[in-house]
Design an enzyme around this catalytic site. Structure first.
Site, PDB file in Angstrom:
ATOM      1  CE  LYS A 116      -4.168  -2.058   1.516  1.00 61.25           C
ATOM      2  NZ  LYS A 116      -3.740  -3.248   1.592  1.00 61.25           N
ATOM      3  CD  GLU A 200      -3.569   6.798   4.563  1.00 61.14           C
ATOM      4  OE1 GLU A 200      -3.161   6.519   2.291  1.00 61.14           O
ATOM      5  OE2 GLU A 200      -5.466   5.828   4.231  1.00 61.14           O
ATOM      6  CG  HIS A 235     -12.083  -2.018   8.244  1.00 57.06           C
ATOM      7  ND1 HIS A 235     -11.893  -0.283   8.288  1.00 57.06           N
ATOM      8  CD2 HIS A 235     -11.798  -1.946   9.899  1.00 57.06           C
ATOM      9  CE1 HIS A 235     -11.869   0.487   8.603  1.00 57.06           C
ATOM     10  NE2 HIS A 235     -11.531  -0.842  10.214  1.00 57.06           N
ATOM     11  NE  ARG A 291      -9.267  -9.325  -4.079  1.00 60.51           N
ATOM     12  CZ  ARG A 291     -10.610  -8.851  -3.703  1.00 60.51           C
ATOM     13  NH1 ARG A 291     -11.265  -8.799  -4.467  1.00 60.51           N
ATOM     14  NH2 ARG A 291     -10.436  -7.949  -2.716  1.00 60.51           N
TER      15      ARG A 291
END
Length: 472
Positions: A116, A200, A235, A291
């Protein structure tokens, strides 16, 4: 052209891929664990081979065994579905070395999208907005102080690898952050084998919006519009829809253009998504899922494009069958993920034998599943057992059709989250399109709604269930 495909997955996605192959005239090969010896995907395929014991590490994650079977049965290609090995760069490279086509992005792309931090850096280079944050960060809190002043609390510490929310820790103070910088790398190392983390700015109550992309090896890249994926639990997505009620045509074009720009920059090939968080009219890059997605059917329902067929044809070296200007959307589609779990009892998993099963039908309804009456749901895999998709001429029409389909859906012998989906489809906030990723946790009345709906529908369930009862 490809004449035989091994599907290195299980359940509904394995069946979905095999259906596309059958329509293309391609023979299919299933692999299965001991726990899945009676699974529908193993019976649907032209050939089926045992991988090994139930644990995924000994079966669906066993790269050497899967490639060995592919060679032995002379399959020219492997489709990994989603999860398991679908985004594993080492597996893609092993397929390349074995001269087997990997139906997905090449290993070099998976190495970028699987990290990431690297993906975030590529987004910055491509001019795609990102949330304020850091690169890979040290465990020593003191070394971060200068970088964190511009970000401000709350913050979130995220693993560089993996997904599904695992290892993500929110920090609202210095003490929280120090704890997060210890806990997140530990969880990341345990789950993904990589301890790298980054920080973040944590955006409160955002929407989660993703854009479906398709790219071929000739450099053609398009997007097929967006999916709203904000209804989540820990999530993990629960309900998805296309289009998003939050976007107007101008913003849709801008975000879609950003997704295509990033995909072109990393030389993407195949199907995938560029994911964004969206808050107060602004969007920020989240990640690339390299994907086919669980929720791909809603895009197929509104565009009429078979994404799995496009994947297979692109992997065979063909160009995309359509250009950006050919992509047209019609109506609205909603997908409910049906899990074998009890949402009233804190989502307790409910493996076991299905004693009765009847899926809904009618115009605008699609059910992707790998289950049947008499099938025993294992306790060693994700509890999702099917996906229910409803299409309508607009969002309200799709919601009403989904309500009807949920009314018809009968699954006996195990608990499912059907009652949660019924409650959400009747929730005024959801109906109005007021969505965010904390919707389920913030709607404190959902539990009472589920209990009420369960009692209300008890007689209906019993009446529909009588079709499974044989007279003495």
């Amino acid at each position: 052209m490809i004449s035989k495909v091994l599907v290195a997955n299980r359940g509904e996605i394995a069946v979905r891929v095999m259906r596309a192959c059958r329509e293309l005239g391609i023979n299919t090969v299933a692999v299965y664990s001991e726990a899945d010896k009676d699974a529908f995907h193993a019976r649907y395929a032209d050939e089926a081979y045992l991988l090994g014991p139930a644990p995924a590490t000994l079966s669906y994650l066993n790269m050497d065994k899967i490639i060995e079977i592919a060679k032995a049965c002379k399959a020219e290609a492997i489709h990994p579905g989603y999860g398991f090995l679908s985004e594993n760069a080492a597996f893609a490279r092993a397929c390349e070395q074995a001269k087997i086509i990997f139906i997905g992005p090449p290993a070099r792309v998976l190495e970028v999208t699987g990290n990431k931090i690297a993906a975030r850096e590529e987004a910055v280079k491509a001019g795609v907005p990102v949330v304020p944050g850091t690169g890979e960060c040290p465990a020593d809190f003191c070394q971060l102080q200068d970088d964190l002043g511009e970000i401000g609390y709350p913050m979130i510490v995220k693993p560089a690898g993996g997904g599904g929310g695992i290892g993500m820790v929110i920090a609202r103070s210095d003490s929280d952050l120090q704890r997060a910088l210890t806990l997140s790398p530990q969880m990341a190392k345990k789950s993904f084998g990589i301890a790298s983390v980054y920080i973040e700015k944590y955006i409160e109550h955002p929407r989660h919006i993703e854009f479906q992309i398709l790219a071929d090896s000739q450099g053609n890249v398009i997007h097929l519009g967006e999916r709203e994926c904000s209804i989540q639990r820990f999530h993990s997505k629960v309900i998805e829809e296309s289009p998003s009620p939050a976007l107007n045509p101008e913003l849709r074009a801008e975000m879609g253009g950003a997704a295509v720009r990033l995909a072109r920059a990393i030389k993407y090939v195949g199907a995938g998504t560029v994911e964004f968080i969206f808050s107060e009219g602004r969007y920020y890059f989240l990640e690339v899922n390299a994907r086919i997605q669980v929720e791909h059917p809603v895009t197929e329902m509104v565009t009429g494009v078979d994404l799995v067929k496009e994947q297979i044809n692109v992997a065979a070296g063909l160009s995309l069958s359509l250009r950006q200007e050919d992509v047209k959307t019609r109506g609205w589609a909603i997908e409910c993920r049906i899990n074998a779990e009890d949402p009233i009892r804190n989502f307790m998993p409910s493996p076991g034998t299905i004693t009765g099963y009847r899926s809904p039908g009618g115009i605008g309804i699609r059910v992707d599943s790998g289950i049947y009456t008499g099938y025993t749901i294992p306790d060693c895999y994700h509890p999702m057992i099917s996906k229910l998709v409803a299409w309508g001429k607009d969002r309200n029409d799709a919601i009403m059709r989904m309500r009807r389909a949920l009314y018809e859906y009968v699954i006996l012998g195990v608990s499912t989250n059907l009652v949660l989906h019924k409650a959400i489809m009747e929730n005024p906030r959801f109906v109005s399109g007021d969505l965010d990723t904390d919707f389920i946790t913030r709607e404190v009345g959902l539990l009472a709604d589920m209990q009420r709906i369960k009692e209300r529908d008890k007689a209906i369930t019993e009446r529909l269930s009588t079709i499974f009862v044989r007279p003495k």
